[in-house]
Design an enzyme around this catalytic site. Structure first.
Site, PDB file in Angstrom:
ATOM      1  N   THR A  88       0.866  -1.186   0.000  1.00  0.00           N
ATOM      2  CA  THR A  88       0.000   0.000   0.000  1.00  0.00           C
ATOM      3  C   THR A  88       0.908   1.244   0.000  1.00  0.00           C
ATOM      4  O   THR A  88       1.117   1.863   1.046  1.00  0.00           O
ATOM      5  CB  THR A  88      -0.935  -0.007   1.239  1.00  0.00           C
ATOM      6  OG1 THR A  88      -0.178  -0.386   2.390  1.00  0.00           O
ATOM      7  CG2 THR A  88      -2.089  -0.956   1.081  1.00  0.00           C
ATOM      8  N   CYS A 263       7.097   2.089   5.185  1.00  0.00           N
ATOM      9  CA  CYS A 263       6.175   2.090   6.336  1.00  0.00           C
ATOM     10  C   CYS A 263       6.202   3.464   7.002  1.00  0.00           C
ATOM     11  O   CYS A 263       5.301   4.255   6.814  1.00  0.00           O
ATOM     12  CB  CYS A 263       6.571   1.003   7.327  1.00  0.00           C
ATOM     13  SG  CYS A 263       6.216  -0.636   6.690  1.00  0.00           S
TER      14      CYS A 263
HETATM   15  N1  LIG Z   1       7.766  -4.602   5.121  1.00  0.00           N
HETATM   16  C1  LIG Z   1       7.463  -4.185   6.334  1.00  0.00           C
HETATM   17  O1  LIG Z   1       8.349  -3.960   7.162  1.00  0.00           O
HETATM   18  C2  LIG Z   1       6.025  -4.002   6.758  1.00  0.00           C
HETATM   19  C3  LIG Z   1       5.726  -3.991   8.121  1.00  0.00           C
HETATM   20  C4  LIG Z   1       4.409  -3.862   8.519  1.00  0.00           C
HETATM   21  C5  LIG Z   1       3.401  -3.701   7.554  1.00  0.00           C
HETATM   22  N2  LIG Z   1       3.732  -3.680   6.235  1.00  0.00           N
HETATM   23  C6  LIG Z   1       2.643  -3.509   5.279  1.00  0.00           C
HETATM   24  O2  LIG Z   1       2.350  -4.776   4.707  1.00  0.00           O
HETATM   25  C7  LIG Z   1       1.945  -4.627   3.350  1.00  0.00           C
HETATM   26  C8  LIG Z   1       2.845  -5.454   2.456  1.00  0.00           C
HETATM   27  O3  LIG Z   1       4.160  -4.953   2.549  1.00  0.00           O
HETATM   28  P1  LIG Z   1       5.425  -5.813   2.130  1.00  0.00           P
HETATM   29  O4  LIG Z   1       6.598  -5.111   2.659  1.00  0.00           O
HETATM   30  O5  LIG Z   1       5.210  -7.242   2.467  1.00  0.00           O
HETATM   31  O6  LIG Z   1       5.380  -5.638   0.541  1.00  0.00           O
HETATM   32  P2  LIG Z   1       6.248  -6.450  -0.511  1.00  0.00           P
HETATM   33  O7  LIG Z   1       6.398  -5.566  -1.681  1.00  0.00           O
HETATM   34  O8  LIG Z   1       7.458  -7.037   0.132  1.00  0.00           O
HETATM   35  O9  LIG Z   1       5.326  -7.679  -0.917  1.00  0.00           O
HETATM   36  C9  LIG Z   1       4.076  -7.554  -1.484  1.00  0.00           C
HETATM   37  C10 LIG Z   1       3.885  -8.654  -2.510  1.00  0.00           C
HETATM   38  O10 LIG Z   1       2.564  -8.505  -3.021  1.00  0.00           O
HETATM   39  C11 LIG Z   1       2.591  -8.851  -4.402  1.00  0.00           C
HETATM   40  N3  LIG Z   1       1.401  -8.320  -5.053  1.00  0.00           N
HETATM   41  C12 LIG Z   1       1.140  -7.073  -5.504  1.00  0.00           C
HETATM   42  N4  LIG Z   1      -0.104  -7.010  -6.021  1.00  0.00           N
HETATM   43  C13 LIG Z   1      -0.642  -8.246  -5.888  1.00  0.00           C
HETATM   44  C14 LIG Z   1      -1.888  -8.821  -6.212  1.00  0.00           C
HETATM   45  N5  LIG Z   1      -2.857  -8.087  -6.792  1.00  0.00           N
HETATM   46  N6  LIG Z   1      -2.087 -10.119  -5.941  1.00  0.00           N
HETATM   47  C15 LIG Z   1      -1.114 -10.855  -5.357  1.00  0.00           C
HETATM   48  N7  LIG Z   1       0.084 -10.386  -5.028  1.00  0.00           N
HETATM   49  C16 LIG Z   1       0.312  -9.094  -5.272  1.00  0.00           C
HETATM   50  C17 LIG Z   1       3.889  -8.260  -4.894  1.00  0.00           C
HETATM   51  O11 LIG Z   1       4.316  -8.885  -6.081  1.00  0.00           O
HETATM   52  C18 LIG Z   1       4.828  -8.534  -3.709  1.00  0.00           C
HETATM   53  O12 LIG Z   1       5.539  -9.754  -3.865  1.00  0.00           O
HETATM   54  C19 LIG Z   1       1.995  -3.116   3.071  1.00  0.00           C
HETATM   55  O13 LIG Z   1       0.739  -2.562   3.310  1.00  0.00           O
HETATM   56  C20 LIG Z   1       2.982  -2.613   4.102  1.00  0.00           C
HETATM   57  O14 LIG Z   1       2.767  -1.260   4.418  1.00  0.00           O
HETATM   58  C21 LIG Z   1       5.008  -3.852   5.826  1.00  0.00           C
END
Ligand SMILES: NC(=O)c1ccc[n+]([C@@H]2O[C@H](COP(=O)([O-])OP(=O)(O)OC[C@H]3O[C@@H](n4cnc5c(N)ncnc54)[C@H](O)[C@@H]3O)[C@@H](O)[C@H]2O)c1
Length: 427
Positions: A88, A263
């Protein structure tokens, strides 16, 4: 009525990144769990047992690789629990970019059946699940919310690179459409959690709780960054001031520095957006963002003053950056603010070298890949900027750093990892 029991759970995690993959791994140990990702390259790497994010080990991946999907999505027809962990981010204008969340809502609608639950874990602002995702799911699935399907929100608080606060150990907030959904979520997550579950009264409360956690951190860092700028003008040592202030029991221990990533540097914009929409223009949150975004320029100005004082000719200088990722011990380079400094010196210095032992080189933007080196050169640099406090950099001895420097040199230690010495400067 929601009457799914946890022993009947059939789960699909949508989005196998930093958040989705560890969750998929843990849930797979107790439930039939599939993982789906839109990114073919990511799926192929995971199927080969390689998680480039270093979140899940090869051996664990071996056990789940058969259930990692990119195509073959007919298998999703058997799923009754969809957990969404897609990114997001924000648009260039800093407004929330919910495109991926919207796309995944549309996608899962094709496989959703009566009695199913959709749990969102992505960070959002209050209202996204029930006011944005639910209408999309209703439209595309032709099912009715609260009658045919149900929802939940459970923010993830994982901290990649942190070996202590791992997915099992972090307290989890949950909230569902109704009590039975929340109970179901509690049973699901407690299958692997060694920590507490907090039940939020409503989905909106759970959504808001996550976004304020990160906004609070951003504001706190902004305060420390601001006092760093004040004390710099007054020629006072901020690190020494913080060392003294920290001895009070309730002083909040934040450190000055760059705030990047997806984040802390992003979520406050979600809060600011929803706040403005509700008619209040936030002051502290927006100022925090401005201050933290300015830190790269502040660091450049500070370094320039030192360069001038030490009579180093920047046009003839070789500069080495140690650490490129947005934070320590994590290979994630997205929205890393180190590049604000790199871009500035790219226009000024003779030569720039970039080094980061955790970085995956192909993640580097083409503009920078020529600057990346496997090993820094000996006796070569006029200026070294230590920009990320990776364990690796902390483990090096001062002589290792000095061996890279020319006779006349400056080391700028953004993360305060080296002892205080002549020619070593800090924020
Ligand atoms: N990384 C962190 O430290 C962290 C911590 C807490 C919360 N978050 C939140 O968690 C969420 C995910 O973050 P992340 O770091 O894991 O992201 P990321 O980019 O590491 O992983 C997300 C995955 O989702 C896939 N994706 C995108 N669109 C898709 C769809 N329509 N269908 C299926 N897969 C799809 C992407 O290819 C990617 O592999 C975000 O909202 C982020 O703000 C992240």
């Amino acid at each position: 009525m929601f009457n799914l029991q946890v022993n009947k759970a059939k789960i699909c995690i949508l989005g196998l990144g930093y958040i989705g993959l560890p969750l998929f791994n843990e849930l797979s140990k107790n439930f039939y769990t599939l993982g789906y990702d839109i990114n073919k390259k990511r799926v192929l790497e995971l199927q080969k047992g390689n998680d480039r994010n270093n979140q899940v080990k090869k051996n664990d991946l071996k056990n789940i690789k058969e259930n990692i999907l990119h195509t073959n999505t007919e298998r999703l027809k058997s799923i009754n629990t969809f957990i969404v962990t897609v990114p997001t981010p924000i648009f260039k204008n800093k407004k929330p970019n919910l495109k991926m969340l919207i796309e995944s809502s549309k996608f899962l609608s094709k496989y959703l059946s009566k009695g199913n639950i959709v749990i969102i874990e992505s960070t959002v602002f209050p209202g996204v699940v029930e006011e944005i995702c639910v209408p999309i799911i209703e439209k595309y699935s032709k099912l009715r919310y609260k009658k045919d399907f149900f929802c939940g929100y459970s923010p993830e608080r994982i901290n990649p690179g942190d070996e202590l606060n791992t997915i099992k150990k972090i307290n989890k907030i949950i909230s569902g459409t109704n009590k039975s959904c929340t109970k179901y979520m509690s049973d699901l997550y407690s299958s692997f959690l060694e920590s507490k579950i907090h039940v939020a009264d409503t989905i909106k409360i759970a959504e808001a709780s996550k976004v304020i956690e990160n906004a609070q951190r951003d504001v706190n860092i902004a305060f420390i960054n601001e006092i760093t700028m004040i004390f710099d003008r007054m020629k006072l040592d901020t690190n020494k001031i913080l060392e003294a202030a920290r001895t009070k029991w309730n002083f909040l221990d934040f450190k000055p520095g760059l705030v990047g990533g997806h984040c802390i540097g992003v979520d406050p914009y979600y809060l600011s957006y929803v706040s403005s929409k509700s008619g209040y223009n936030p002051k502290i949150i927006n100022s925090g963002r401005l201050i933290n975004n300015y830190m790269g320029s502040f660091i450049c100005k500070k370094i320039n003053k030192i360069i001038n004082k030490k009579e180093i000719d920047i046009k003839k200088a070789n500069i080495l950056f140690l650490g490129l990722t947005f934070k320590e011990n994590c290979p994630d380079i997205r929205n890393s603010k180190v590049f604000d400094i790199i871009k500035y010196y790219q226009k000024k210095a003779k030569l720039i070298h970039l080094f980061d032992p955790l970085l995956i080189k192909e993640d580097l933007d083409n503009k920078f890949s020529d600057l990346y080196i496997k090993f820094p050169k000996k006796n070569f640099y006029d200026l070294i900027i230590i920009s990320v406090a990776h364990k690796y950099f902390k483990s090096l001895k001062i002589k290792n750093y000095l061996s890279l420097c020319k006779k006349k040199y400056i080391i700028f230690d953004v993360k305060n990892i080296l002892p205080k010495k002549p020619n070593i400067f800090k924020l």
